[in-house]
Enzyme design. Structure first.
Site, PDB file in Angstrom:
ATOM      1  N   HIS A 133       0.874  -1.326  -0.011  1.00  0.00           N
ATOM      2  CA  HIS A 133       0.054  -0.001  -0.045  1.00  0.00           C
ATOM      3  C   HIS A 133       0.775   1.170  -0.114  1.00  0.00           C
ATOM      4  CE1 HIS A 133       0.395   0.889   4.386  1.00  0.00           C
ATOM      5  NE2 HIS A 133       0.211  -0.471   4.569  1.00  0.00           N
ATOM      6  N   ASP A 135      -0.194   4.460   0.846  1.00  0.00           N
ATOM      7  CA  ASP A 135      -0.547   5.278   1.926  1.00  0.00           C
ATOM      8  C   ASP A 135       0.307   5.232   3.225  1.00  0.00           C
ATOM      9  OD1 ASP A 135      -2.060   3.278   2.264  1.00  0.00           O
ATOM     10  OD2 ASP A 135      -3.499   4.353   3.778  1.00  0.00           O
ATOM     11  N   ASP A 191       6.224   1.464   6.629  1.00  0.00           N
ATOM     12  CA  ASP A 191       4.858   0.816   6.541  1.00  0.00           C
ATOM     13  C   ASP A 191       4.119   1.879   5.695  1.00  0.00           C
ATOM     14  OD1 ASP A 191       2.375  -0.186   6.616  1.00  0.00           O
ATOM     15  OD2 ASP A 191       2.232   0.325   8.663  1.00  0.00           O
ATOM     16  N   GLU A 224      -5.121   1.899   2.586  1.00  0.00           N
ATOM     17  CA  GLU A 224      -4.972   0.792   3.208  1.00  0.00           C
ATOM     18  C   GLU A 224      -4.956   1.089   4.954  1.00  0.00           C
ATOM     19  OE1 GLU A 224      -3.030  -2.713   5.718  1.00  0.00           O
ATOM     20  OE2 GLU A 224      -2.568  -0.717   5.889  1.00  0.00           O
ATOM     21  N   GLU A 225      -4.336   2.290   5.326  1.00  0.00           N
ATOM     22  CA  GLU A 225      -4.383   2.584   6.872  1.00  0.00           C
ATOM     23  C   GLU A 225      -5.689   2.979   7.238  1.00  0.00           C
ATOM     24  OE1 GLU A 225      -2.194   1.529   8.493  1.00  0.00           O
ATOM     25  OE2 GLU A 225      -0.207   1.772   7.374  1.00  0.00           O
ATOM     26  N   ASP A 247       3.986  -6.523   3.684  1.00  0.00           N
ATOM     27  CA  ASP A 247       3.513  -5.328   4.438  1.00  0.00           C
ATOM     28  C   ASP A 247       3.923  -5.780   6.072  1.00  0.00           C
ATOM     29  OD1 ASP A 247       2.210  -3.171   5.279  1.00  0.00           O
ATOM     30  OD2 ASP A 247       0.303  -3.664   5.195  1.00  0.00           O
ATOM     31  N   HIS A 440       3.902   3.312  12.544  1.00  0.00           N
ATOM     32  CA  HIS A 440       2.802   4.418  12.951  1.00  0.00           C
ATOM     33  C   HIS A 440       3.397   5.224  14.192  1.00  0.00           C
ATOM     34  CE1 HIS A 440      -0.975   1.819  11.372  1.00  0.00           C
ATOM     35  NE2 HIS A 440       0.178   1.957  10.509  1.00  0.00           N
TER      36      HIS A 440
HETATM   37 ZN   LIG Z   1       0.965  -1.802   6.184  1.00  0.00          ZN
END
Ligand SMILES: [Zn+2]
Length: 469
Positions: A133, A135, A191, A224-225, A247, A440
């Site tokens: 992903h 984003d 990520d 995705e997030e 991922d 994150h």
């Molecule tokens: Zn991810």
């Protein structure tokens, strides 16, 4: 640069219906004429593709990608939720074309798809998809990411913002590695830009080193997030029989299990009146909401559980006297545990209703994604090939330096991936490591050594699938 690399090969392009080519203008003319004249991409132009050189390392690609802001935004109706995701999508489309994947395209919803056609004799290999992903999580800023490349010599890592990355087991396992961190003011975006860099580099190397492989489909997804990565994923167009998301975290960790996820919304309707005359009349919805949260089990929370343990996570309260809304995540690996969480929440509501006569409380559940293991077990091949690819990678690492810190094993993800939904939709999609950690957060980091391991694992995965045909 057009497909074929830095050296101008005007004849090859002209023969394929593209424009004449001169330095500095080749890309623009190639793209425009290709579209205007509607020339279909040639299915398998190895004469052009195989002359390519390795253009960039995985690290170079990664550093380019993390500098592009792609933060997604929750609770948006449209996909992508933020237009900045197109900035990276367009870069990726161009890079895929430069690699020789002539059908690379970004659609209106920011999905980037491309095909690497099978090498000669490998056309019967099942079509395999690689997915990452583009984003990054809205939890932490992803704007003006300022990556720092360091040689890690042990201990905690000080960031220029004053924050530190503590020396946990993951960091200890990377002694002597080259690492990428942030400056402590943003997330890094490993990520999942590490996954994108790994996929791009693996494609580049498969082509440059002329390795046999079946048809590979690539997709980079938006949002995705914020739970919408697969919302508009066109499975038929993608056309893969099996796929892998890239991922995950540290090498060796392979994922075939994710949580089953639900969200509970609790709405409390109180009774408002002037506080001066409220005795015996007011029902304070904010107080009721606080009581509901207080009664949620503290030993079944994200901060008190690990491994296969389920949890209830009240993550948002919007409360006033007249009305309050609580949102809570329910996560478990097993359906019976999920049922218990639901029943527990229903009992809490009943108890609080009896404590506050006259209050109105409604509770609703919405399923977000399901544990993918159940369906993946029906197609063991997709898991066996991945495990074999990871084992081959571990053996290569061992041969190279006499030891290996890669121990391929299956680890449950306490979260979901695009693969959770894709598997449910009919495309079995387990997950592969990337080498990133502390996702994150401003202390997110990536091991470049492990990123290389991921690249090698993808190359081995293509080989494992191609071996049988
Ligand atoms: Zn991810």
């Amino acid at each position: 640069m057009p497909p074929g690399g830095a050296t101008c090969r005007c004849i090859a392009y002209t023969l394929r219906g593209w424009s004449v080519c001169w330095p500095g203008a080749a890309v623009k003319i190639y793209v425009r004429l290709d579209k205007i004249m509607n020339i279909p991409p040639k299915k398998n132009d190895h004469a052009t593709i195989n002359r390519q050189k390795i253009m960039k390392t995985a690290l170079e690609r990664f550093l380019d990608y993390v500098r592009v802001e792609t933060t997604s935004q929750p609770e948006q109706e449209i996909v992508p939720s933020t237009s900045c995701q197109f900035d990276l999508a367009k870069i990726l489309e161009n890079e895929l074309r430069e690699l020789g994947l002539a059908d690379a395209a970004v659609d209106e919803h920011c999905y980037v798809m491309a095909t690497l056609p099978a090498t000669e004799g490998k056309e019967a290999v099942p079509v395999i998809g690689w997915i990452a992903h583009l984003d990054t999580a809205p939890d932490v800023s992803g704007k003006n990411v300022n990556p720092q490349v360091i040689d890690y010599r042990g201990g905690e890592i000080g960031l220029s913002s004053g924050k530190t990355i503590p020396e946990d087991d993951a960091l200890k396992s990377c002694l002597g590695h080259k690492l990428v961190t942030t400056d402590g003011t943003t997330l890094l975006g490993a990520d999942n830009k590490a996954g994108i860099a790994a996929i791009m580099t693996a494609l580049n190397r498969l082509i440059a080193e002329n390795k046999p492989h079946g048809t590979l489909r690539v997709c980079f997804t938006p949002d995705e997030e914020v739970g919408n990565g697969t919302k508009l994923f066109d499975l038929a167009k993608f056309g893969a029989k099996y796929a892998y998301t890239v991922d995950g975290e540290l090498p060796g960790e392979l994922n075939r299990e994710t949580f089953t996820a639900k969200m509970a919304t609790i709405t409390v309707i109180g009774r408002e009146i002037h506080p001066g005359t409220a005795k015996g009349i007011m029902i304070n919805a904010a107080r009721v909401a606080a009581e509901i949260v207080a009664l949620m089990p503290k030993d079944q929370a994200p901060e008190t559980t690990e491994g296969y343990e389920p949890y209830l996570h009240p993550y948002s309260i919007d409360a006033g006297t007249a009305r309050a809304t609580i949102k809570s995540l329910l996560r478990s690996f097993h359906d019976d545990d999920m049922k218990k969480l639901e029943i527990h929440l229903e009992q809490v509501i009943e108890q609080v209703k009896s404590q506050f006569p006259g209050v109105e409380i409604t509770l609703s559940f919405k399923e977000q994604y399901r544990n993918m293991q159940e369906r993946l077990n029906d197609c063991p091949e997709v898991l066996e090939k991945l495990e074999e690819a990871a084992r081959r990678t571990a053996r290569i690492a061992k041969t190279a330096n006499g030891q290996t810190d890669i121990d391929p094993h299956w680890k449950p993800i306490r979260g979901g991936t695009d693969g959770s939904r894709l598997t449910e939709m009919g495309l079995p999609t387990p997950n592969i490591y990337t080498g990133g950690h502390n996702f994150h957060s401003v202390t997110e980091w990536l091991s470049v050594n492990h990123l290389e391991t991921t690249v090698q694992t993808l190359i081995n995965l293509a080989a494992v699938w191609a071996d049988d045909v």
